[in-house]
Design a protein around this motif. Structure first.
Motif, PDB file in Angstrom:
ATOM      1  N   UNK A  60      22.910 -31.687  53.747  1.00  0.00           N
ATOM      2  CA  UNK A  60      22.766 -30.872  52.642  1.00  0.00           C
ATOM      3  C   UNK A  60      21.881 -31.570  51.723  1.00  0.00           C
ATOM      4  N   UNK A  87      29.832 -34.605  54.738  1.00  0.00           N
ATOM      5  CA  UNK A  87      31.244 -34.350  54.613  1.00  0.00           C
ATOM      6  C   UNK A  87      31.719 -33.253  55.087  1.00  0.00           C
ATOM      7  N   UNK A  88      30.986 -32.699  56.127  1.00  0.00           N
ATOM      8  CA  UNK A  88      31.602 -31.549  57.314  1.00  0.00           C
ATOM      9  C   UNK A  88      32.205 -30.482  56.384  1.00  0.00           C
ATOM     10  N   UNK A  89      31.303 -29.689  55.539  1.00  0.00           N
ATOM     11  CA  UNK A  89      32.211 -28.808  54.950  1.00  0.00           C
ATOM     12  C   UNK A  89      32.600 -27.569  55.500  1.00  0.00           C
ATOM     13  N   UNK A  91      32.343 -24.852  59.353  1.00  0.00           N
ATOM     14  CA  UNK A  91      32.099 -24.740  60.682  1.00  0.00           C
ATOM     15  C   UNK A  91      30.592 -24.260  60.798  1.00  0.00           C
ATOM     16  N   UNK A 107      30.508 -39.671  58.935  1.00  0.00           N
ATOM     17  CA  UNK A 107      31.298 -38.490  57.993  1.00  0.00           C
ATOM     18  C   UNK A 107      31.409 -39.459  56.681  1.00  0.00           C
ATOM     19  N   UNK A 108      31.200 -38.552  55.715  1.00  0.00           N
ATOM     20  CA  UNK A 108      31.795 -39.134  54.073  1.00  0.00           C
ATOM     21  C   UNK A 108      33.066 -38.841  53.997  1.00  0.00           C
ATOM     22  N   UNK A 109      33.866 -39.512  53.271  1.00  0.00           N
ATOM     23  CA  UNK A 109      33.343 -40.909  53.003  1.00  0.00           C
ATOM     24  C   UNK A 109      33.529 -41.905  53.849  1.00  0.00           C
ATOM     25  N   UNK A 136      33.446 -35.213  65.827  1.00  0.00           N
ATOM     26  CA  UNK A 136      34.722 -35.796  65.277  1.00  0.00           C
ATOM     27  C   UNK A 136      35.227 -36.532  66.631  1.00  0.00           C
TER      28      UNK A 136
END
Lengths: 254, 592
Positions: A60, A87-89, A91, A107-109, A136
């Motif tokens: 983003x 942060x994988x908001x 899909x 991946x955050x955090x 993942x």
């Protein structure tokens, strides 16, 4: 000039996070070529620095083109491995991310370990030309310092949790010492707990030559020979009977 | 109104003289067809319908069908409540029932008609009905009643100007007397008709009166008078081609000659009557004349001829008996047909009513169905709309939750990054350690969130995966040169347990990594998390230099306090077990 630090570009519009990542990477001996807060800035930096090894891209980003579009441009024009920071908001974003075939995800955090793992994963995947399919996936960090990767004209060698890049032409010779292996460059020596044969497999055969049970030499770095000895730098490398014919056929005496 | 007068009846030789014009058979058919057509196509008034139906009944060659139409006529007449029309229809019915042999039904109809005429004071019609009734009683050989009715009729006609009817009624009365053997009264009646006929001047009346009078005289053995009158009657009726009456009178004349001993003449008259009857196809007469001839030839001892006529008699007798049987069967059939028709009509009515019910029921059913369908549609639409809005709300909720998680993770990242950045600026500063410890604590928290919202929106977290990554992250961060040893059950824990537990383990591991392995050659760390019913047993064992509470408190007092506080929060206990080498922590917490 000997081994080089791996050069990383960070594309992240949260400047504090970008700086933090830069700090963490610097601490483990990576070189940050710059921090870009937008796609446009990132593309400028890529053009200015033609030797970037890895790009970290936050998906983003502010502006017209987000991280995924940037990745698409990189895939089409620049052929540099990249890692998505997310942060994988939702899909749909993940599906879009997958479509540009990133080599790893962070991946955050995150913490130091995740960064190290993802860089290693990205390099391995890039050298094998296998993009990361799952966002993942349990990422296993290879503890041992025995990763050897050849990417473009360099060898990426893992040492103390990080990789270093050694241009192939800088390598003089490799020497086996039981289960260890020493890579000698013009200015440095790297010791790896890895058998010579395994490293040899990553080297281009038209440039490196096995001359002895314990030695692989860079053909271009040979400056002379005498009897069954090759002169490389200030070292004399023995040539065993097994390889003699093959070796000396390459060096025509006048 | 048509009139029908039965002038006389001879025992076994029954005469009905119908004084209205009769149509030929084919004409009848045409007339009936046209009448039926009128009935079907024209929009007739009810009154016209009654008369048309009655006329059809009067014309129809099939008595059963005729009766059916007559009854239809009566039905409509009753519907429109017109007494005269009812009476007319009843008369027609009476006549038809009579012809069908249903005498009681015929009487019933006639009496009904009579009642109507009486109430309306329609005397001529009453008289006609009396005549009709009388005719019926004569058929039943109940002559006394017949005579009474005829007397009444006669009285009515005497007061009226209708000479013809008056004369014919007296003629009938005479015949009734004759048949009831009141021969003098009969002779008087016939003489009266002959007197009246001087004014009326009707050949038929003249012929019948003289013929009947002749028959009376014959019975009284006044043979000369009988011969004279019968001869006159024959000479009048023969030119009128009334072969029926003529043949009867001829035979009667034959008996007169026979009595007189004029056998030749008698034979000639019998044979003439016989041949006339044969020519005219009058079967009953043929039979009777055969009987006369048989008797005659027997008396004459001409047995061959007698046998011949006996044979013929037998044939006609059989045929007529047969005919009677057939008639009876026909009557039965007629009765059956009528019943059938009536039941058919009833059935049609019932069917009609049923159909009406069906149509009503169907209409109601369809209406209800449509109503239900509409209600269902509306309900469905409502549900759909509700579902759609609910779905939309759910989606919005999910989106908001994802956005929230995204922000939580981003903010946790920011906190961690801030602490990390600050720690870099504090090289050599005593505060650095505190900041780094803070960073690790935040990272431990962050890890919970990263694991938690990775795939599904859930509030539980996989213990093994999470603890391993937490510990490995710390080993990485502290650049540990060895690998930890895990023995963790594959269970999930809630977020409420995971966060404090993560912080506890974070503190213990950091403590070990920072202080335990100074000058330790073969460093080891073992982490055991095992579920025991509703509790989780946690053991953290290292082979370090051992733990000195005082020292630890000095170095990392906050960390130790944190551990005890969090264990308390988790409703657990913590113990430091005695160990030769290193430290052995044992904790038991309650699983939520």
């Amino acid at each position: 000039m000997a081994s080089q630090k791996i050069k990383i570009l960070i594309v992240e519009d949260e400047i504090l996070i970008a700086q933090d990542i830069a700090n963490r990477l610097s601490t483990i001996n990576y070189q940050i070529v710059g921090i870009a807060a937008s796609t446009e800035r990132a593309l400028e930096l890529i053009i200015q620095n033609n030797d970037i090894d890895i790009i970290l891209i936050d998906i983003i980003l502010k502006g017209e083109l987000d991280g995924i579009e940037l990745a698409r441009i990189i895939n089409n024009k620049h052929h540099i491995p990249f890692i998505f920071l997310t942060s994988h908001a939702d899909t749909s974003l993940v599906e879009r991310a997958k479509s540009v075939q990133p080599y790893a995800y962070i991946l955050k955090p995150f913490n130091d370990r995740q960064i190290s793992i993802s860089i290693e994963l990205a390099l391995v995947n890039y050298s094998k030309n296998t993009p990361q399919k799952e966002l993942i996936k349990k990422q296993i960090f290879n503890k041992t310092d025995n990763q050897v990767l050849q990417i473009k004209d360099s060898l990426f060698l893992k040492k103390n949790h990080h990789f270093e890049r050694v241009p192939l032409k800088e390598i003089l010779f490799l020497q086996a010492d039981s289960n260890y292996c020493t890579v000698s460059t013009k200015s440095e020596r790297f010791v790896y707990s890895m058998v010579l044969k395994k490293i040899e497999a990553h080297l281009p055969i038209n440039q490196f030559l096995r001359v002895h049970r314990s030695y692989v030499v860079n053909i271009n770095s040979v400056i002379g020979f005498e009897g069954n000895m090759l002169f490389i730098g200030n070292k004399k490398i023995p040539v065993s009977k097994t390889y003699r014919n093959k070796v000396f056929r390459l060096f025509h005496t006048i | 109104m048509n009139k029908y007068i039965n002038p006389f009846k001879y025992k076994r030789l029954i005469f009905y003289v119908f004084l209205y014009t009769s149509f030929s058979f084919s004409q009848n058919i045409e007339k009936i067809d046209s009448l039926l057509n009128t009935l079907k196509t024209d929009k007739l008034q009810k009154k016209e319908q009654v008369l048309t139906l009655r006329e059809i009944a009067g014309q129809h060659p099939d008595l059963n069908t005729a009766l059916f139409y007559a009854k239809q006529s009566l039905k409509i007449a009753l519907e429109i409540d017109d007494s005269i029309l009812q009476a007319i229809s009843l008369e027609e019915i009476s006549l038809l029932e009579r012809k069908l042999g249903n005498n009681s039904l015929s009487f019933e109809a006639s009496l009904k008609a009579l009642k109507i005429y009486e109430s309306l004071k329609m005397f001529e019609e009453q008289a006609a009905t009396y005549t009709q009734l009388a005719s019926n009683y004569i058929s039943d050989e109940d002559y006394d009643i017949a005579i009474q009715y005829l007397k009444r009729a006669k009285k009515v006609y005497a007061d009226s100007d209708n000479l013809q009817n008056h004369t014919l009624t007296i003629l009938n009365l005479g015949e009734a007397y004759r048949l009831s053997k009141h021969l003098d009264s009969a002779a008087t009646a016939f003489q009266q008709t002959l007197h009246l006929n001087k004014t009326l001047n009707s050949d038929i009346v003249q012929g019948y009166s003289q013929g009947n009078l002749g028959m009376v005289y014959n019975t009284q053995n006044k043979l000369e008078l009988a011969e004279e009158n019968l001869n006159d009657a024959i000479s009048i009726l023969r030119p009128l081609e009334d072969y029926y009456s003529t043949s009867v009178y001829l035979a009667e004349l034959g008996t007169v000659y026979n009595k007189e001993g004029k056998y030749k003449l008698a034979e000639a008259k019998f044979l003439e009557a016989h041949s006339m009857a044969k020519e005219s196809g009058l079967k009953e007469q043929i039979r009777d004349f055969n009987a006369f001839l048989t008797n005659f030839y027997e008396e004459q001892k001409q047995y061959r001829k007698a046998l011949e006529y006996q044979k013929q008699f037998q044939i006609y007798q059989d045929s007529l008996v047969n005919k009677e049987n057939v008639q009876k069967i026909e009557q039965l059939k007629a009765g059956y047909e009528i019943d059938k028709r009536e039941s058919e009509i009833d059935l049609l009515n019932i069917t009609n009513t049923n159909q009406k019910y069906w149509v009503t029921a169907l209409t109601i059913g369809v209406s209800l169905l449509l109503l239900f369908a509409y209600l269902l549609y509306r309900g469905n639409k409502k549900v759909k709309v509700a579902n759609a809005s609910l779905f939309k709300r759910e989606q919005e909720k999910a989106l908001l939750l994802r956005e929230l998680n995204h922000r939580i993770k981003n903010n946790l990242q920011m906190i961690s990054s801030l602490l990390n950045l600050q720690s870099h600026e504090l090289i050599g500063h005593p505060a650095k350690e505190a900041i780094v410890a803070g960073k690790h604590r935040v990272e431990a928290l962050s890890l919970v969130h990263r694991k938690l919202y990775q795939e599904e929106l859930d509030t539980r977290i996989l213990l093994k995966e999470y603890i391993e990554e937490l510990v490995l992250g710390l080993f990485h961060g502290y650049k540990a040169s060895f690998e930890p040893n895990f023995k963790i059950d594959d269970i999930s824990v809630s977020l409420d347990t995971a966060v404090p537990l993560a912080l506890v383990i974070n503190e213990v591991i950091i403590n070990a990594l920072k202080y335990a392995y100074i000058n330790i050659n073969n460093p080891k760390l073992k982490l055991i998390l095992q579920k025991d019913k509703d509790f989780l047993d946690i053991e953290i064992i290292d082979n370090g230099i051992g733990f000195n509470a005082n020292e630890a408190e000095k170095n990392n007092s906050f960390g130790i306090k944190l551990i005890y506080s969090l264990i308390e929060q988790l409703e657990g206990v913590i113990k430091k077990l005695h160990s030769k080498n290193g430290t052995h922590w044992k904790m038991t917490i309650k699983l939520a």
